[in-house]
Design a protein around this motif. Structure first.
Motif, PDB file in Angstrom:
ATOM      1  N   GLN B 291       8.921  47.933   9.709  1.00 58.54           N
ATOM      2  CA  GLN B 291       7.838  48.907  10.638  1.00 58.54           C
ATOM      3  C   GLN B 291       8.226  50.328  10.703  1.00 58.54           C
ATOM      4  N   GLY B 292       7.027  51.519  11.247  1.00 60.34           N
ATOM      5  CA  GLY B 292       7.475  52.581  11.481  1.00 60.34           C
ATOM      6  C   GLY B 292       6.466  53.204  10.846  1.00 60.34           C
ATOM      7  N   SER B 293       6.034  54.377  10.967  1.00 53.59           N
ATOM      8  CA  SER B 293       5.086  55.431  10.014  1.00 53.59           C
ATOM      9  C   SER B 293       5.603  56.173   8.715  1.00 53.59           C
ATOM     10  N   GLY B 294       6.447  55.365   7.734  1.00 53.58           N
ATOM     11  CA  GLY B 294       7.180  55.203   6.343  1.00 53.58           C
ATOM     12  C   GLY B 294       6.933  56.426   5.843  1.00 53.58           C
ATOM     13  N   VAL B 295       7.170  57.504   7.349  1.00 49.18           N
ATOM     14  CA  VAL B 295       7.496  59.373   6.104  1.00 49.18           C
ATOM     15  C   VAL B 295       8.684  59.034   5.686  1.00 49.18           C
ATOM     16  N   VAL B 296       9.415  58.357   6.150  1.00 49.08           N
ATOM     17  CA  VAL B 296      11.176  58.025   5.402  1.00 49.08           C
ATOM     18  C   VAL B 296      11.601  56.991   5.344  1.00 49.08           C
ATOM     19  N   LYS B 297      11.671  56.476   4.048  1.00 48.76           N
ATOM     20  CA  LYS B 297      12.158  55.108   4.684  1.00 48.76           C
ATOM     21  C   LYS B 297      13.664  54.529   3.690  1.00 48.76           C
ATOM     22  N   VAL B 298      13.599  53.701   4.115  1.00 50.84           N
ATOM     23  CA  VAL B 298      15.480  53.247   3.699  1.00 50.84           C
ATOM     24  C   VAL B 298      15.288  52.683   1.799  1.00 50.84           C
ATOM     25  N   VAL B 390      18.178  48.767  10.588  1.00 52.09           N
ATOM     26  CA  VAL B 390      18.264  49.675  10.287  1.00 52.09           C
ATOM     27  C   VAL B 390      17.135  50.819  10.509  1.00 52.09           C
ATOM     28  N   ASP B 391      17.109  51.627  11.639  1.00 51.82           N
ATOM     29  CA  ASP B 391      15.888  51.761  11.421  1.00 51.82           C
ATOM     30  C   ASP B 391      15.815  53.902  11.780  1.00 51.82           C
ATOM     31  N   ILE B 392      14.892  54.264  10.902  1.00 48.69           N
ATOM     32  CA  ILE B 392      14.865  56.051  11.100  1.00 48.69           C
ATOM     33  C   ILE B 392      14.200  56.566  11.349  1.00 48.69           C
ATOM     34  N   GLU B 393      14.322  57.355  12.717  1.00 49.37           N
ATOM     35  CA  GLU B 393      13.411  58.600  13.677  1.00 49.37           C
ATOM     36  C   GLU B 393      13.085  59.347  13.119  1.00 49.37           C
ATOM     37  N   GLN B 394      11.961  59.598  13.222  1.00 51.51           N
ATOM     38  CA  GLN B 394      11.724  61.533  12.328  1.00 51.51           C
ATOM     39  C   GLN B 394      10.535  61.904  14.407  1.00 51.51           C
ATOM     40  N   LYS B 396      11.167  61.709  17.343  1.00 54.07           N
ATOM     41  CA  LYS B 396      11.033  60.272  18.275  1.00 54.07           C
ATOM     42  C   LYS B 396      10.172  59.443  17.558  1.00 54.07           C
ATOM     43  N   VAL B 397      10.061  59.670  16.299  1.00 54.77           N
ATOM     44  CA  VAL B 397       8.352  58.442  15.583  1.00 54.77           C
ATOM     45  C   VAL B 397       9.521  57.750  15.137  1.00 54.77           C
ATOM     46  N   LEU B 398       9.132  56.219  15.365  1.00 55.49           N
ATOM     47  CA  LEU B 398      10.271  55.893  14.406  1.00 55.49           C
ATOM     48  C   LEU B 398       9.571  55.958  12.698  1.00 55.49           C
ATOM     49  N   ALA B 399       9.931  55.724  11.925  1.00 58.05           N
ATOM     50  CA  ALA B 399       9.733  56.102  10.869  1.00 58.05           C
ATOM     51  C   ALA B 399       9.728  55.332   9.875  1.00 58.05           C
ATOM     52  N   ASP B 400      11.403  54.257  10.623  1.00 57.53           N
ATOM     53  CA  ASP B 400      11.038  52.981   9.074  1.00 57.53           C
ATOM     54  C   ASP B 400      12.339  51.938   9.957  1.00 57.53           C
ATOM     55  N   ARG B 401      11.925  50.885   9.898  1.00 65.77           N
ATOM     56  CA  ARG B 401      12.510  49.859  10.717  1.00 65.77           C
ATOM     57  C   ARG B 401      12.831  48.474  10.556  1.00 65.77           C
ATOM     58  N   VAL B 402      14.207  47.868   9.453  1.00 64.21           N
ATOM     59  CA  VAL B 402      13.899  46.973   8.714  1.00 64.21           C
ATOM     60  C   VAL B 402      15.313  46.073   9.876  1.00 64.21           C
ATOM     61  N   ASN B 403      14.764  45.291  10.654  1.00 69.34           N
ATOM     62  CA  ASN B 403      15.265  43.820  10.397  1.00 69.34           C
ATOM     63  C   ASN B 403      16.156  43.318   9.516  1.00 69.34           C
ATOM     64  N   ALA B 404      17.169  42.491   9.594  1.00 68.69           N
ATOM     65  CA  ALA B 404      18.531  41.816   8.941  1.00 68.69           C
ATOM     66  C   ALA B 404      18.328  42.391   7.332  1.00 68.69           C
ATOM     67  N   ALA B 405      18.006  43.746   7.023  1.00 66.73           N
ATOM     68  CA  ALA B 405      18.205  44.715   6.771  1.00 66.73           C
ATOM     69  C   ALA B 405      19.492  44.205   5.134  1.00 66.73           C
ATOM     70  N   LEU B 406      20.475  43.691   5.977  1.00 68.35           N
ATOM     71  CA  LEU B 406      21.776  43.163   5.110  1.00 68.35           C
ATOM     72  C   LEU B 406      21.989  42.039   6.021  1.00 68.35           C
ATOM     73  N   VAL B 407      23.226  41.121   5.176  1.00 69.41           N
ATOM     74  CA  VAL B 407      24.258  40.321   6.422  1.00 69.41           C
ATOM     75  C   VAL B 407      24.900  40.874   5.254  1.00 69.41           C
ATOM     76  N   LEU B 408      25.838  40.755   6.635  1.00 65.10           N
ATOM     77  CA  LEU B 408      27.657  40.920   5.763  1.00 65.10           C
ATOM     78  C   LEU B 408      29.140  39.820   5.888  1.00 65.10           C
TER      79      LEU B 408
END
Lengths: 304, 445
Positions: B291-298, B390-394, B396-408
């Motif tokens: 999810q997110g605007s995608g201005v920056v991505k993980v 993991v998520d990154i906001e820019q 205060k707007v969500l730029a990128d969110r990945v749920n269950a990006a990693l299982v450890l």
């Protein structure tokens, strides 16, 4: 588009579901969803059950359109007024097109008001899916509710503009202009019905095509503008060179606009045969449009 | 014995790529003209690439090789199950498994390709609440409009109006346009309308992801009420805690097929096993369920310990490291960035939130690519498996969110430095014991 046809959604309201209790009959199903729909399944009964929704859509369009505008519903009057003034200047004063001896202002206004109804209904109907894609993707209701609500809400706009037109008519009559309203006025409901049917029929056909071909969306907007010149909005058919007259008469809208103008202002009447042609045309195009609509609505969610 | 109220029989849904066309009249005409002359499709490749690019709809979700049958993609294939009256059935599966397609067919939004669904009573859905809300209309007007869209009659809505307003807790603002509502109020109002539909069969899709905790609880309660009143609920969710709590039975979908149907706890167990293997399968940068605007991505994520930051596991009681690689979209830099990692249990219930804003670590400016590093001192998590969001906001707007990006895996470690490890303690923290002999003085509290 997907394989297979649309769903057959038999939504029979059993007495039990009206009472809000699940049916306990073993072999009675209230709802069966399966592919392949009959070619001509209007589901008008279903649409009727959703009549409240249709009226709420009408209300929504009406209320939402002019919120946060200064003049509000006055725009309904300003639009045709400015168009009429422009036409009067350009086609009346500069080009000096003949108006069958009618006051130019009223001549153009009658044409504009009638044409606006058709054009708006057509454009808006053809945008139904695009405008409501999000909604259609989430909830089921008879899709025809949207085009029908468009026809009704524009009918309200038309009524406002029409009353405005009548006011000008009275004003011109008092000033002694040669206006002769006549029994053709009684045809008004039929004329409106024909026009609404044509708009719905054409609109749904364009709609079906635009879901597949996006380029047609651009075409429709200026296409409608050009189409206006193929109908006797700014001229009268009888004033055309004889060679051009059949072409304009082939347009099913021509006789409607002419009849309308004749009913309230006088001038040259279209023949009843012409009106019958328009009506017949409307029935055919409406049937085709709704069949196409039914085919497309079932699976459009997958393509848009 | 409760009767069967929903019967899904051999239900399949396919999307045929070839039939969708190119989306441009000119190209379709060219293809048609070539066909008419018996020549090969001049645009075959271009057509397919176009499709891929324009695709946000379900048809790409399943473009796995095993799912493709020539140009046909099966979003659902031969699904069979029955639901009894008064049951809450959980429908679970990964993104793209066909859960939403199934609900869409049930609501009549789209048509099945073959097979059928039979149902008794009125079916209503909560597929994302608030669809059909018009921002310019007031709360009152939207209740009527939304209610009618969901299939209620005007008199019916009028009768339930007060109840709806009370449930939504927005009485004061009922005559204010909903565009001035906070997102919480908006959701509450929308859910209130839907919750008062009183259908015999209710379809719920992920609505519980929104709203605050108290409201979510209320919603779950309402769903319970609906079911105990003899009505049936189909519940699609990724929230395994909610599914476990509400549903007796569940079905698991995988790549359009029904792989398991049975007691909820068993099916959930199977599903959790399935998502564990997923992290390795797809590279983070290629994940599409974001999810997110995608201005920056993980673009990547690594976890490890101080000594080996990419070991892939953490150790209880030792410093844990998580690295998040990012890439900005375009050449412009970005101001005011917040990065956060959410540590969750496998059923997605939250454990720990690691946000840069919480510890006031200000990221004023980022540009191009880089890596954020988060260090947890003396990791206070027990051994076990966890999933990281993991998520990154820019700004205060969500730029990128990945749920269950990693299982450890967190390996067992000596948190207290005493050599004693006590499993299943819930969480770990520093504590001490002391001891006072004799009678406790009465004054001290």
């Amino acid at each position: 588009m997907t394989e297979g046809g649309g769903p057959t959604t038999d939504r029979t309201p059993s007495p039990s579901s009206v009472l809000g209790h699940p049916s306990s009959l073993p072999d009675h199903w209230d709802l069966v969803i399966r592919p392949h729909r009959k070619w001509f399944d209007l589901k008008l009964g279903e649409l009727w059950r959703y009549r409240d929704l249709v009226m709420l859509f009408v209300r929504r369009d009406f209320v939402a359109l002019y919120k946060q505008t200064i003049l509000g519903p006055l725009w309904y009057i300003i639009q045709p007024l400015l168009t009429t003034i422009t036409f009067t200047i350009v086609f009346g004063r500069i080009a000096r097109l003949p108006t069958n001896g009618l006051p130019q202002f009223l001549f153009y206004m009658a044409g504009t008001v009638v044409w606006t109804y058709f054009a708006t209904c057509l454009t808006k109907t053809s945008e139904t899916f695009v405008q409501n894609a999000q909604l259609f993707g989430k909830v089921y209701f008879p899709r025809l509710a949207v085009p029908v609500s468009i026809l009704i809400s524009n009918l309200i706009a038309f009524a406002i503009q029409f009353v405005f037109f009548l006011a000008f008519m009275v004003y011109f009559a008092l000033r002694g202009s040669p206006i002769r309203p006549n029994p053709y006025i009684l045809l008004t409901p039929i004329l409106l019905l024909t026009m609404a049917g044509l708009a719905l029929g054409f609109g749904t056909i364009v709609l079906a095509l635009t879901t597949k071909y996006r380029d047609l969306r651009f075409l429709i907007h200026f296409g409608v503008q050009l189409l206006m010149y193929a109908a006797p909005v700014v001229y009268s058919t009888s004033s055309l060179p004889p060679g051009l007259q059949p072409i304009v008469r082939a347009n099913p809208l021509s006789s409607i606009i002419e009849a309308f103008r004749y009913a309230y202002l006088g001038g040259v009447a279209p023949s009843l045969g012409q009106l019958a042609y328009s009506f017949g045309f409307m029935v055919v195009i409406l049937v085709v449009g709704i069949v196409v609509f039914n085919r497309v609505e079932a699976t459009f969610v997958d393509t848009v | 014995m409760p009767s069967t109220v929903i019967s899904v029989e051999h239900l399949s849904k396919s999307y045929r790529l070839g039939q969708i066309g190119t989306g441009r009249l000119v190209d379709d005409l060219k293809i048609w003209w070539a066909k008419a002359r018996g020549k090969p499709n001049p645009l075959a490749k271009i057509g397919q690439q176009d499709l891929r690019r324009n695709d946000q709809e379900p048809r790409t979700k399943n473009h796995k090789p095993d799912n493709r049958d020539g140009e046909i993609i099966w979003a659902l294939k031969d699904i069979n199950f029955e639901v009894k009256q008064g049951e809450i059935l959980g429908i679970i599966g990964r993104n793209g498994a066909g859960k939403s397609t199934l609900l869409k067919i049930m609501t009549g939004v789209t048509a099945p390709t073959s097979g059928q669904i039979k149902a008794k009573g009125r079916v209503a859905s909560l597929l994302e609440v608030g669809t059909g809300f018009h921002p310019e209309l007031t709360g009152r007007e939207n209740i009527y409009l939304n209610g009618a869209i969901l299939g209620m009659k005007k008199v019916e809505i009028a009768r339930k109006f007060d109840e709806i307003v009370a449930f939504s807790e927005v009485e004061q603002f009922i005559d204010t346009p909903v565009k001035r509502y906070s997102s919480g109020m908006y959701v509450r109002l929308a859910f209130a309308v839907a919750a008062h539909l009183d259908p015999e069969i209710l379809l719920v899709d992920e609505v519980l992801a929104v709203g605050d905790a108290a409201f979510q609880k209320k919603c779950l309660g309402k769903m319970g009420d609906v079911a105990s009143g003899g009505r049936t609920v189909l519940f699609v969710s990724h929230n395994m805690t909610a599914v476990r709590g509400l549903c007796q039975r569940a079905v698991l979908l995988r790549d359009g097929r029904l792989v398991q149907s049975g007691v909820a706890a068993d099916v959930i167990g199977n599903y959790l096993g399935e998502i564990l293997n997923r992290g390795d399968a797809t590279l983070l940068a290629d994940r599409r369920d974001r999810q997110g605007s995608g201005v920056v991505k993980v673009t990547g994520m690594r976890v490890g310990t101080r000594t080996d930051p990419a070991s892939g596991h953490w150790i209880t009681g030792e410093d844990a490291v998580a690295e998040v690689d990012y890439a900005c979209d375009g050449t412009n830099g970005l101001r005011n960035v917040v990065v956060a990692i959410g540590v969750r249990r496998l059923d997605q219930s939250p454990m720990l939130y690691l946000g840069s804003e919480v510890v006031r670590f200000n990221i004023d400016w980022i540009e191009g690519t880089g890596t954020f590093v988060c260090v947890i001192k003396r990791l206070p998590l027990e051994s076990g498996r966890f999933s990281l969001n993991v998520d990154i906001e820019q700004n205060k707007v969500l730029a990128d969110r990945v749920n269950a990006a990693l299982v450890l895996d967190v390996a067992e470690g000596d948190y207290y430095g005493t050599g004693v490890v006590w499993p299943f303690s819930g969480f770990l923290c520093d504590y001490t014991w002391s001891h006072a002999k004799g009678v406790k003085p009465a004054a001290s509290r």
